[in-house]
Write an enzyme that holds these catalytic residues in place. Structure first.
Site, PDB file in Angstrom:
ATOM      1  N   ARG A 206       0.836  -1.193   0.000  1.00 49.52           N
ATOM      2  CA  ARG A 206       0.000   0.000   0.000  1.00 49.52           C
ATOM      3  C   ARG A 206       0.877   1.252   0.000  1.00 49.52           C
ATOM      4  O   ARG A 206       2.040   1.204   0.376  1.00 49.52           O
ATOM      5  CB  ARG A 206      -0.917   0.005   1.224  1.00 49.52           C
ATOM      6  N   LYS A 231      -2.248  -1.620   7.445  1.00 47.66           N
ATOM      7  CA  LYS A 231      -3.620  -1.146   7.592  1.00 47.66           C
ATOM      8  C   LYS A 231      -4.438  -2.093   8.455  1.00 47.66           C
ATOM      9  O   LYS A 231      -5.354  -1.678   9.167  1.00 47.66           O
ATOM     10  CB  LYS A 231      -4.254  -1.005   6.203  1.00 47.66           C
ATOM     11  N   HIS A 289      -3.489   3.328  -6.224  1.00 45.74           N
ATOM     12  CA  HIS A 289      -3.840   2.060  -5.575  1.00 45.74           C
ATOM     13  C   HIS A 289      -4.064   0.950  -6.594  1.00 45.74           C
ATOM     14  O   HIS A 289      -4.000  -0.231  -6.253  1.00 45.74           O
ATOM     15  CB  HIS A 289      -5.095   2.245  -4.719  1.00 45.74           C
ATOM     16  N   ARG A 292      -1.453  -1.717  -6.854  1.00 48.17           N
ATOM     17  CA  ARG A 292      -1.564  -2.869  -5.944  1.00 48.17           C
ATOM     18  C   ARG A 292      -2.384  -3.977  -6.603  1.00 48.17           C
ATOM     19  O   ARG A 292      -2.038  -5.157  -6.492  1.00 48.17           O
ATOM     20  CB  ARG A 292      -2.195  -2.414  -4.626  1.00 48.17           C
ATOM     21  N   HIS A 315      -3.549  -9.562   3.163  1.00 44.37           N
ATOM     22  CA  HIS A 315      -4.983  -9.803   3.315  1.00 44.37           C
ATOM     23  C   HIS A 315      -5.230 -10.986   4.240  1.00 44.37           C
ATOM     24  O   HIS A 315      -4.512 -11.999   4.187  1.00 44.37           O
ATOM     25  CB  HIS A 315      -5.625 -10.078   1.956  1.00 44.37           C
ATOM     26  N   TYR A 324      -8.695  -7.895  -5.176  1.00 49.28           N
ATOM     27  CA  TYR A 324      -7.504  -7.288  -5.759  1.00 49.28           C
ATOM     28  C   TYR A 324      -6.879  -8.152  -6.844  1.00 49.28           C
ATOM     29  O   TYR A 324      -5.823  -7.813  -7.366  1.00 49.28           O
ATOM     30  CB  TYR A 324      -6.460  -7.023  -4.674  1.00 49.28           C
TER      31      TYR A 324
END
Length: 370
Positions: A206, A231, A289, A292, A315, A324
């Site tokens: 990120r 995050k 983003h 990613r 994740h 993603y």
């Protein structure tokens, strides 16, 4: 806090709590006075007593937002973004209302106004999903005011409805876009943008994680990087490719940087640089983003398993990871063609027909046997 005193042969008790009216009674016995005081304090703790309207009338929503922005937000991750959001919110007339007068209907009007306004630096309207992110700090502010500051205010956002649709992005780099981006960076003044783009594609990290990298987090011998806090709120160690290590080696050799940060640039500055960069490169609809998304999709195309990709991307659930992962249509078509090429359709049985070996690849002939 309860205060007891004996006067004229009776026990007088007062219970004071900030934000609530003073409660007082008198009793013949001290035991009854203490029992009543404990009852009132329990009602305060359970928020069973109404707030002191006089207190709420002296505090405006702007006062509450300003205090929250200045005292609480600086201690949070992402404080820069929240500070901008709250400072912008303070410009709206709703902030002039007192906590006694503020209602859900006021935020309904604010919601409708924001949804009719264009986004910052864009002519597109604000989406419900973006507005929900803007209101999230305000909702936390009301809860914080009740618990930490003992301001007995009701959260008017609890009843606010926002119809948020799942606008899942599937944007990946198109052919030639990476070259155009890197070429456009040569015309910019900040020389960190190109390494950041390439590093993002190599690591699937990120933006905030990339900008927080310190060289002490990098193990150049074992080709790994420690992300102290992501995050998701936990640390992880990810492997680094040879290209990612090479990028960091070049940055580490730069003796002009006064900090241990690999990329000494703020998130806001990078955002502004990215907007100028994409405009200069003539690329529409590409967010930082999205790199990613591109990187995670490439990891799957390399043949990595779901646990392996998740260990890199950070994740925790398969559902989050799949948001993603967007396979390249060209890669999918190539694999389908390779799997279904005529020379691989030998002996494949069908309930009614049987495909047998063909002699031509460009002009396949299939003999059907009943």
């Amino acid at each position: 806090m309860a205060t007891l005193r004996k006067r004229n042969g009776r026990w007088q008790v007062q219970v004071r709590r900030q934000g609530f009216p003073i409660q007082s009674r008198s009793f013949v016995s001290k035991a009854d006075a203490n029992e009543w005081a404990r009852l009132i304090e329990r009602q305060h703790d359970r928020q069973e007593l109404g707030p002191d309207r006089k207190t709420l009338k002296t505090i405006t929503l702007a006062d509450l937002v300003t205090r929250y922005r200045d005292e609480v937000v600086p201690k949070k991750r992402g404080s820069a973004v929240e500070t901008i959001l709250l400072s912008r919110f303070l410009r709206y007339p709703i902030c002039q209302k007192t906590l006694n007068d503020i209602t859900t209907a006021d935020f309904v009007a604010y919601r409708d106004q924001r949804l009719s306004e264009p986004k910052h630096r864009s002519d597109k309207p604000v989406t419900p999903k973006s507005l929900k992110r803007e209101l999230s700090p305000l909702s936390h502010m009301f809860r914080h005011a009740v618990v930490e500051w003992e301001i007995p205010v009701r959260n008017p956002l609890d009843g606010l409805k926002l119809k948020v649709t799942d606008n899942k992005r599937e944007r990946r780099l198109l052919a030639g876009e990476l070259d155009r981006l890197l070429e456009a960076t040569k015309k910019g003044r900040n020389k960190l943008v190109a390494p950041i783009i390439l590093f993002a594609l190599e690591t699937a990290m990120r933006r905030g994680e990339i900008l927080s990298i310190q060289f002490r987090h990098v193990d150049f011998g074992r080709l790994s990087l420690v992300i102290p806090e992501s995050k998701s709120g936990y640390s992880r160690v990810i492997p680094l490719t040879a290209r990612a290590i090479a990028i960091l080696e070049v940055l580490r050799s730069d003796d002009t940087k006064p900090t241990d940060l690999a990329y000494p640039i703020t998130a806001i500055a990078l955002r502004l640089q990215w907007d100028r960069l994409t405009a200069r490169a003539g690329i529409d609809g590409l967010n930082f983003h999205d790199l990613r998304h591109e990187a995670i999709s490439r990891l799957f195309e390399l043949g990595l398993t779901v646990p392996e990709v998740a260990s890199i991307s950070g994740h925790r659930t398969l559902a989050q990871l799949m948001r993603y992962s967007h396979a390249s249509q060209e890669v999918v078509r190539a694999k389908l063609y390779a799997a279904q090429s005529p020379d691989k359709l030998i002996g494949v049985r069908h309930p009614q027909t049987l495909m047998v070996e063909t002699t031509s690849v460009s002009e396949p002939t299939v003999e059907l046997i009943n």
